[in-house]
Design a protein around this motif. Structure first.
Motif, short mmCIF file in Angstrom:
data_model
loop_
_atom_site.label_atom_id
_atom_site.label_comp_id
_atom_site.label_asym_id
_atom_site.label_seq_id
_atom_site.Cartn_x
_atom_site.Cartn_y
_atom_site.Cartn_z
N LYS A 1 -20.70 20.60 14.69
CA LYS A 1 -20.60 21.77 15.57
C LYS A 1 -19.83 21.48 16.86
N ARG A 2 -19.87 20.23 17.28
CA ARG A 2 -19.08 19.86 18.46
C ARG A 2 -17.59 19.90 18.20
N ARG A 3 -17.21 19.72 16.93
CA ARG A 3 -15.80 19.53 16.59
C ARG A 3 -15.15 20.71 15.91
N GLY B 1 -19.80 26.87 28.53
CA GLY B 1 -21.00 26.09 28.88
C GLY B 1 -21.66 25.52 27.63
N LEU B 2 -21.79 26.34 26.59
CA LEU B 2 -22.45 25.86 25.37
C LEU B 2 -21.65 24.75 24.71
N TYR B 3 -20.33 24.84 24.79
CA TYR B 3 -19.50 23.81 24.16
C TYR B 3 -19.28 22.63 25.08
N VAL C 1 -12.34 28.49 20.43
CA VAL C 1 -11.46 27.32 20.60
C VAL C 1 -11.46 26.81 22.04
N LEU C 2 -12.45 27.27 22.85
CA LEU C 2 -12.53 26.83 24.24
C LEU C 2 -12.58 25.32 24.38
N HIS C 3 -13.25 24.68 23.45
CA HIS C 3 -13.46 23.24 23.51
C HIS C 3 -12.38 22.49 22.73
N GLU C 4 -11.31 23.19 22.38
CA GLU C 4 -10.18 22.61 21.66
C GLU C 4 -10.60 21.83 20.42
N PRO C 5 -11.26 22.52 19.49
CA PRO C 5 -11.74 21.83 18.30
C PRO C 5 -10.58 21.52 17.35
#
Ligand SMILES: Nc1ncnc2c1ncn2[C@@H]1O[C@H](COP(=O)(O)OP(=O)(O)O)[C@@H](O)[C@H]1O
Ligand SMILES: [Mg+2]
Lengths: 372, 263
Positions: B78-80, B105-107, B152-156
């Motif tokens: 889920k992190r990726r 925030g969640l990511y 895609v906020l966390h650039e997965p």
């Protein structure tokens, strides 16, 4: 396990949603004050100016003292004086009086002889509640008066004044008992209803699936959702307490911090319980209704707020041990009226902590973040 | 070709009670490719995506996403990944910006990167001037671009999109695919399901599902080539091999596989 950034994100989101939802706002800030004022005025166990007749067959100084004690007590208005018992029947029948006091001819003699000096009270039992209260007041008046008469002895009868001294609630005002109790009862209901919406809403709107796809954990969601409501609950307790003191004139004798501290645990328990319902039902309508039913009647009827627990049948008495409001009621009444502190509320405090843990555990168990 | 597949599943199955929603499916998705996942309703596309996104546990078989096991390492997965569910599932009662901050925030997007990522999403989705509007008031096309942005906020490195363009007008759909392409150009693996045949043409490779089973897996050109059909040309009475449309290919493949499920 607990990431502060994610926890804050969840709490902040929940606050934004509460702020935009009129229903939540009303439930959070309006309803508690409304219920307190409404029930605070509506529920009363006080009975004032009970119309009474006195049949004084003795006509002695002590019998007159007893009659005057009833007069000056504030609870009774003597509307008739008669010679014979038969004469009060008509008054009772017509409802002109609620109670008749009959002082037998040997009243003074018995008192002087140190014997029991019974008087008779005839009560209109059609309204059992008022009748019971009238009788209790009458007993209190007779008891205080007779002990004064006895103490005064043969040295002449002082004008006895009936003065019932009831500990912690000197004016015998039931409002003093009602308002702190109501705060406990109302907070149980409101807290459970507040959180009953939160998880069900995520399921209904499909946002749970998006949450489930992020790294947020169950603990972060539960606590992040709980914290804003805990703050609201504490504001409610504060507002209710201020209303109690300012509007109802209830004394606040105890420690504010102690009340706040114990409220925190009580609220966590109730909020967790609401969340548990929310997670199990996954429907907002069902969850609020269930939260209402599961808290309202038990908190009102089985917490000892309305009915004395000692007077309940044994089976029901056992049930009351499971009603958290039962313990919180002791806390609010104790802190408001008696000014008790940690030593007295130690046991209740532990029970509050246990309730908080139980509430969280229930929410934790019921709340499955994954979709199966 | 590439060192490690972005997604690898092997004999993956998922049953709901006695019902087999996904049966014995195996394939690999290469890093950086746009992988199209097609099939009629009820074929098991959403179920497969949910397993890959760590939302459902497979009944049997194995699966790896970004090298992590779909059975045991869902948190790592889920992190990726970014995930956009089939139904719009952002908060309608939050503004565009608030939804972005919430998911950032969640990511766990670092606070110093927050503003840059937010601005990037706003400009990518073309929502700059609507940043303070309630998400529920946006048109579906905007909502879906915002949902993509939030995913895609966390650039997965891997992105799962479940029918991201269903119900959206053709121009918005086209815009959306431009976004998918720019993400893919930047190296993101995109796993996307769709109903639209012209969208299937945009994919590097296509997997076709029917009745929970994988019935074809190839490039769009490869699929068409394998299903050349002799067509009798009218006037001169000559048989000629013509390239069928992708739609023709899928229809005949699904028919050969027993037809679509009737729900
Ligand atoms: N939670 C569930 N319980 C029971 N059946 C399900 C569940 N989810 C999906 N299904 C069934 O599994 C089949 C595949 O569904 P799905 O994966 O959503 O297909 P698709 O996305 O290809 O349309 C459908 O027949 C659907 O009804
Ligand atoms: Mg689907």
């Amino acid at each position: 396990m607990l990431n502060v950034m994610r926890l804050r994100a969840v709490a902040r989101k929940e606050i934004l949603q509460i702020r935009r939802d009129v229903r939540s706002l009303a439930l959070a800030f309006l309803l508690p004050a409304l219920l307190l004022v409404l029930f605070g005025y509506a529920i009363t166990w006080d009975v004032r100016d009970i119309r009474m007749a006195v049949v004084d067959m003795d006509g002695s100084a002590p019998s007159r003292a007893l009659r005057d004690a009833f007069r000056s007590s504030g609870y009774f208005t003597v509307v008739a004086e008669r010679e014979r018992t038969a004469e009060v029947d008509g008054l009772l029948d017509r409802g002109s009086i609620r109670i008749a006091l009959v002082i037998p001819p040997d009243f003074a003699e018995a008192l002087n002889g140190g014997r029991a000096a019974p008087v008779q009270a005839i009560v209109d039992g059609s309204d059992a509640n008022t009748a019971g209260i009238a009788l209790a007041y009458a007993q209190a008046v007779v008891q205080t008066t007779s002990s004064r008469l006895r103490l005064a002895g043969a040295a002449g009868w002082p004008a006895a004044s009936a003065e019932c001294r009831v500990w912690y609630n000197e004016q015998l005002s039931s409002r003093n008992m009602i308002v702190p109790g109501l705060i406990a009862v109302i907070m149980m209901i409101i807290a459970a209803m507040l959180t009953s919406l939160t998880i069900a809403r995520e399921w209904e709107r499909g946002t749970m699936e998006q949450l489930a796809a992020t790294p947020v954990t169950r603990a972060e969601l539960i606590l992040g959702k709980l914290l804003p409501y805990l703050a609201i609950g504490l504001v409610d307790v504060a507002v209710s307490s201020i209303l109690g003191v300012l509007v109802f004139g209830v004394p606040f004798r105890g420690n504010l911090l102690l009340l706040a501290g114990l409220s925190v645990f009580f609220l966590i328990g109730a909020l967790g319980f609401g969340m548990f319902i929310s997670a199990v039902t996954r429907s907002q309508v069902l969850a609020t209704q269930l939260a209402m039913v599961a808290t309202f009647l038990p908190a009102f009827l089985l917490s000892g707020f309305m009915f004395s627990i000692d007077g309940m049948p044994p089976a029901l008495r056992i049930v009351t041990y499971l009603i958290p409001a039962r313990y919180f009621l002791v806390v609010t009444r104790g802190i408001f009226l008696k000014g008790v502190g940690v030593p007295e509320l130690y046991g209740q405090g532990l029970l509050m902590v246990a309730f908080a843990i139980a509430g969280l555990a229930l929410a934790w168990k019921a709340f499955r973040k994954d979709l199966e | 070709m590439s060192p490690k597949p972005a997604v690898r599943i092997e004999r993956l199955s998922k049953s709901f009670g006695a019902f087999r929603a996904v049966e014995d499916v195996s394939f690999e998705v290469h890093p950086g490719e746009v992988f199209g996942f097609l099939g009629p309703n009820g074929a098991g596309k959403t179920t497969t995506i949910k397993i890959l996104a760590g939302l459902l546990r497979p009944t049997s078989g194995r699966g790896e996403v970004a090298g992590f096991d779909v059975m045991r390492e869902t948190r790592e997965i889920k992190r990726r990944i970014g995930y956009m569910s089939q139904l719009f599932s952002l908060y309608a009662d939050l503004t565009v910006e608030e939804n972005i901050s919430f998911f950032a925030g969640l990511y766990g997007v670092a606070s110093e990167r927050r503003a840059a990522r937010r601005d990037w999403v706003l400009s990518m989705a073309g929502l700059g001037e609507h940043r303070r509007r309630l998400t529920g008031e946006l048109s579906l096309g905007w909502k879906q671009r915002l949902a993509l942005g939030c995913a895609v906020l966390h650039e997965p490195p891997i992105l799962f999109l479940d029918e991201p363009t269903s119900g959206v007008d053709p121009i918005s759909r086209r815009n959306f695919w431009d976004l998918i392409y720019s993400l893919a150009d930047a190296g993101t693996t995109v796993f996307v399901t769709t109903h639209y045949m012209e969208e299937a043409e945009y994919c590097n490779r296509l997997a076709l599902m029917n009745r929970g089973r994988l019935i074809a897996l190839d490039t769009p050109a490869g699929l068409r080539a394998a299903h050349r059909e002799p067509i009798l040309e009218g006037r001169e009475n000559r048989l000629e091999m013509v390239e069928p449309s992708l739609e023709d290919v899928f229809i005949s493949l699904v028919r050969d596989a027993g037809g679509a499920r009737e729900d």
